[in-house]
Scaffold this motif. Structure first.
Motif, PDB file in Angstrom:
ATOM      1  N   ARG A 186       1.107  -1.270  -0.261  1.00  0.00           N
ATOM      2  CA  ARG A 186       0.046   0.019   0.121  1.00  0.00           C
ATOM      3  C   ARG A 186       0.681   1.931   0.260  1.00  0.00           C
ATOM      4  NH1 ARG A 186      -3.321  -0.860   5.433  1.00  0.00           N
ATOM      5  NH2 ARG A 186      -1.243  -1.675   5.826  1.00  0.00           N
ATOM      6  N   LEU A 187       1.763   1.193  -1.302  1.00  0.00           N
ATOM      7  CA  LEU A 187       2.366   2.088  -0.913  1.00  0.00           C
ATOM      8  C   LEU A 187       1.919   3.750  -1.993  1.00  0.00           C
ATOM      9  CD1 LEU A 187       5.942   0.442  -0.651  1.00  0.00           C
ATOM     10  CD2 LEU A 187       4.852   1.489   0.799  1.00  0.00           C
ATOM     11  N   ASP A 188       2.871   4.401  -2.062  1.00  0.00           N
ATOM     12  CA  ASP A 188       2.373   5.770  -2.708  1.00  0.00           C
ATOM     13  C   ASP A 188       3.149   5.255  -4.345  1.00  0.00           C
ATOM     14  OD1 ASP A 188       1.283   6.856  -0.954  1.00  0.00           O
ATOM     15  OD2 ASP A 188       2.553   8.055  -0.313  1.00  0.00           O
ATOM     16  N   ASP A 189       2.714   5.610  -5.709  1.00  0.00           N
ATOM     17  CA  ASP A 189       3.214   5.401  -7.051  1.00  0.00           C
ATOM     18  C   ASP A 189       4.844   5.610  -6.670  1.00  0.00           C
ATOM     19  OD1 ASP A 189       1.225   4.812  -7.576  1.00  0.00           O
ATOM     20  OD2 ASP A 189       0.078   6.137  -8.752  1.00  0.00           O
ATOM     21  N   ASP A 190       5.158   7.182  -6.383  1.00  0.00           N
ATOM     22  CA  ASP A 190       6.093   7.598  -6.590  1.00  0.00           C
ATOM     23  C   ASP A 190       7.597   6.689  -5.570  1.00  0.00           C
ATOM     24  OD1 ASP A 190       5.410   8.329  -4.110  1.00  0.00           O
ATOM     25  OD2 ASP A 190       6.284  10.191  -3.802  1.00  0.00           O
ATOM     26  N   VAL A 191       7.168   5.951  -4.826  1.00  0.00           N
ATOM     27  CA  VAL A 191       7.642   5.449  -3.703  1.00  0.00           C
ATOM     28  C   VAL A 191       8.190   3.860  -4.210  1.00  0.00           C
ATOM     29  CG1 VAL A 191       7.836   4.221  -1.537  1.00  0.00           C
ATOM     30  CG2 VAL A 191       6.994   6.208  -1.868  1.00  0.00           C
ATOM     31  N   LEU A 192       6.689   3.591  -5.300  1.00  0.00           N
ATOM     32  CA  LEU A 192       7.484   2.136  -5.728  1.00  0.00           C
ATOM     33  C   LEU A 192       8.330   1.931  -6.968  1.00  0.00           C
ATOM     34  CD1 LEU A 192       3.185   1.305  -6.012  1.00  0.00           C
ATOM     35  CD2 LEU A 192       5.203   0.098  -4.751  1.00  0.00           C
ATOM     36  N   ARG A 234      10.590   9.468   6.840  1.00  0.00           N
ATOM     37  CA  ARG A 234       9.285   9.566   5.631  1.00  0.00           C
ATOM     38  C   ARG A 234       7.759   8.836   7.165  1.00  0.00           C
ATOM     39  NH1 ARG A 234       8.991   9.090  -0.335  1.00  0.00           N
ATOM     40  NH2 ARG A 234      10.590  10.085  -0.557  1.00  0.00           N
ATOM     41  N   SER A 235       7.558   9.739   7.355  1.00  0.00           N
ATOM     42  CA  SER A 235       5.917   9.588   8.965  1.00  0.00           C
ATOM     43  C   SER A 235       5.126   9.080   7.872  1.00  0.00           C
ATOM     44  CB  SER A 235       5.667  10.960   9.632  1.00  0.00           C
ATOM     45  OG  SER A 235       5.276  12.040   8.327  1.00  0.00           O
ATOM     46  N   SER A 236       4.597   9.366   6.391  1.00  0.00           N
ATOM     47  CA  SER A 236       3.243   8.726   6.121  1.00  0.00           C
ATOM     48  C   SER A 236       3.230   7.397   6.358  1.00  0.00           C
ATOM     49  CB  SER A 236       2.880   9.789   5.228  1.00  0.00           C
ATOM     50  OG  SER A 236       1.984   8.814   4.264  1.00  0.00           O
ATOM     51  N   LEU A 242       9.754   0.936   4.661  1.00  0.00           N
ATOM     52  CA  LEU A 242      10.549   0.123   6.224  1.00  0.00           C
ATOM     53  C   LEU A 242       8.748   0.195   7.286  1.00  0.00           C
ATOM     54  CD1 LEU A 242      13.541   1.791   6.156  1.00  0.00           C
ATOM     55  CD2 LEU A 242      12.987  -0.058   4.794  1.00  0.00           C
ATOM     56  N   LEU A 243       8.132   1.135   7.183  1.00  0.00           N
ATOM     57  CA  LEU A 243       7.566   1.267   7.901  1.00  0.00           C
ATOM     58  C   LEU A 243       6.745  -0.032   7.849  1.00  0.00           C
ATOM     59  CD1 LEU A 243       5.755   2.075  10.625  1.00  0.00           C
ATOM     60  CD2 LEU A 243       5.455   4.295   9.129  1.00  0.00           C
TER      61      LEU A 243
END
Length: 529
Positions: A186-192, A234-236, A242-243
């Motif tokens: 469930r990650l954001d597109d930019d992280v993927l 990154r808090s989100s 990793l979170l």
């Protein structure tokens, strides 16, 4: 347990059609669209639309380039979210509490409840069967953590079950989930995109790099440290793989907000003899309005939306709904509003049950409603007038303009309900003299001018040529760069008057040589009284 309704918006659109129209609608390529700053964009498509090449996120123009016969239907995100909330409450039949997983999922805590249905496998089968009976396509999975259940329902095999951890812990979880793609976190597109550029495509690869599972001596320590440095601050959760991985493995708790049912005031009458005439029906509604007022008063609330349901003898249910400008507990006012909505009611062989429900209520303190001064103090007289106009003219007919902080004329105001409070972040900007009448959309005009950057001398609008005798301007308005494309052009507005004395508000979009297009275009946007 995670329940994924992958086709929620499409299923709702299909179920809203009549049974006779559904086969033809399902066979035709159809896409659900939303209006955006760059044009209509697809949010979902039916099976025929997907087969024709339509995908979520595509512009409608691009999809129609692949399939010209693609039909477009407005999407309803607010309705989808409301339906999802009702489904989350309904899903509590399988567990003590549930939570929303927007935009199309539900999470249910089934701890200690699976044995009531014969085990986890029987529970999953019952879930799929129950959603199918409601016309919804569902995929469900069970796992020890919400993140693992979500990953399996979206990317795993349908009906997958991971039993509670029995001492093997993280290694067993990674063995079962390691082949899933990193998108299952469930990650954001930019992280993927970053992970894909780093060559990390599977959960097992990410666990090896971060050291979450068994140590892999073949991995470089530099890659592990670089990944930790990149995402550690990154808090989100959606921006920190990793979170998300720790939440999936149960090393870090994932807080969820449960959906709590809020009982709505409801009163009804089961009639000994069916009603076929209007006069006795009005008396029943008066009694129900009085009962509703007592129920609302006991809760210290007032009704903002009331729904009336009439059950006929033949089984058909007639529904009428009213929305109020302000919370109210006045039985006479409620009765008057419903009286205008019952003129077209066909009782058939008779009405045997009448039900009144307050589906939207707000806190309302007690007041001396019998005194005119108190009514004026609380604004109930104005609210009653607005309610009568709304019932007579239709919903959305009574609104008021509210200034909004935008330099662009078409965005400088917004229409909202007459008694709705002003948003605290909105405010009016100081403008030059602007016309009282703005066109719904600026209309293109043909302008004759001495030079590309000169003032207009003559223009053609709606087939008529008008001679310009007076010009004032320009007033330059820059585009809103934070919400428009970088190619958006600035505008130069002119207040002009023609030979007949009529005054217009026109603008030139762009200037010659700005590098953002060809020759500037001219538009007429407003008329002066």
């Amino acid at each position: 347990m995670s329940v994924w309704l992958a086709r929620l918006s499409v299923d709702r659109w299909r179920l809203a059609l009549s049974p006779e129209a559904r086969p033809a609608a399902e066979a035709a390529p159809t896409a659900l669209i939303l209006e955006t700053a760059h044009g209509p964009r697809i949010t979902a498509a039916n099976a025929a639309g997907l087969g024709a090449g339509a995908r979520a996120g595509m512009l409608l123009a691009d999809a129609r380039a692949l399939c010209p016969e693609l039909a477009a239907v407005p999407a309803d995100p607010a309705g989808d979210l409301a339906a999802l909330e009702k489904l989350a409450l309904w899903a509590q039949r399988w567990g003590p509490w549930s939570a929303l997983d927007p935009p199309d999922g539900v999470l249910v805590d089934i701890t200690g409840a699976a044995h009531l249905l014969g085990g986890e496998e029987a529970l999953l089968a019952d879930v799929v069967r129950a959603f199918a009976a409601r016309g919804l396509t569902a995929r469900a999975a069970i796992a020890p953590t919400a993140g693992a259940a979500w990953a399996l329902s979206h990317y795993g095999r349908p009906g997958t079950i991971i039993p509670p951890r029995n001492g093997e812990g993280e290694d067993e979880m990674l063995r079962l989930l390691g082949d899933l793609p990193v998108a299952a976190l469930r990650l954001d597109d930019d992280v993927l995109t970053v992970l894909r550029r780093l060559g990390i495509k599977r959960l097992g690869e990410l666990a090896g790099v971060t050291g979450a599972g068994e140590e892999d001596p073949g991995r470089e320590a530099a890659a592990r440290d670089a990944l930790r440095r990149r995402f550690r601050n990154r808090s989100s959760p959606a921006a920190n793989p990793l979170l998300r991985l720790d939440q999936l493995l149960g090393k870090v708790p994932e807080p969820l907000l449960p959906v709590i049912a809020r009982p709505m005031p409801l009163v009804q009458r089961r009639l000994a003899e069916p009603l076929r005439h209007r006069a006795p029906l009005d008396r029943v509604i008066e009694d129900l309005a009085a009962d509703m007022v007592r129920a609302l008063e006991a809760r210290g609330e007032g009704a903002r939306r009331l729904e009336l349901a009439l059950w006929r003898v033949d089984g058909e249910v007639l529904q009428r709904r009213i929305e109020l400008a302000a919370a109210t507990r006045e039985a006479a006012h409620i009765t008057r509003l419903f009286a205008r909505r019952l003129d077209d009611v066909d009782a058939g062989f008779g009405i045997e049950t009448v039900q009144l429900r307050a589906s939207w209520s707000e806190p309302l303190s007690l007041s001396q409603a019998d005194l005119d001064a108190a009514a004026e103090e609380h604004g109930t007289a104005l609210a009653a007038c607005i309610d009568r106009l709304t019932v007579r003219l239709g919903p959305g007919a009574v609104t008021r303009p509210v200034a909004r902080a935008s330099h662009l004329p078409e965005r400088a105001q917004v229409w909202q309900p007459p008694l709705a409070p002003l948003p605290p972040s909105q405010g009016a900007l100081a403008f030059h003299a602007r016309p009282l009448k703005l066109l719904d959309r600026p209309e293109p005009i043909a302008v004759l001018y001495a030079s590309p950057d000169g003032v207009p001398q003559r223009f053609r609008w709606r087939g008529t040529v008008r001679e310009v005798v007076r010009v004032e301007g320009p007033e330059r308005i820059a585009p809103e760069w934070w919400r428009e494309r970088s190619t958006a052009r600035l505008r130069d507005y002119y207040r002009i008057e023609d030979a007949a004395g009529a005054r217009y508000w026109i603008y030139r979009r762009g200037i010659a040589g700005d590098g953002r297009g060809g020759v500037p275009d001219w538009f007429l946007q407003g008329l002066y009284a």
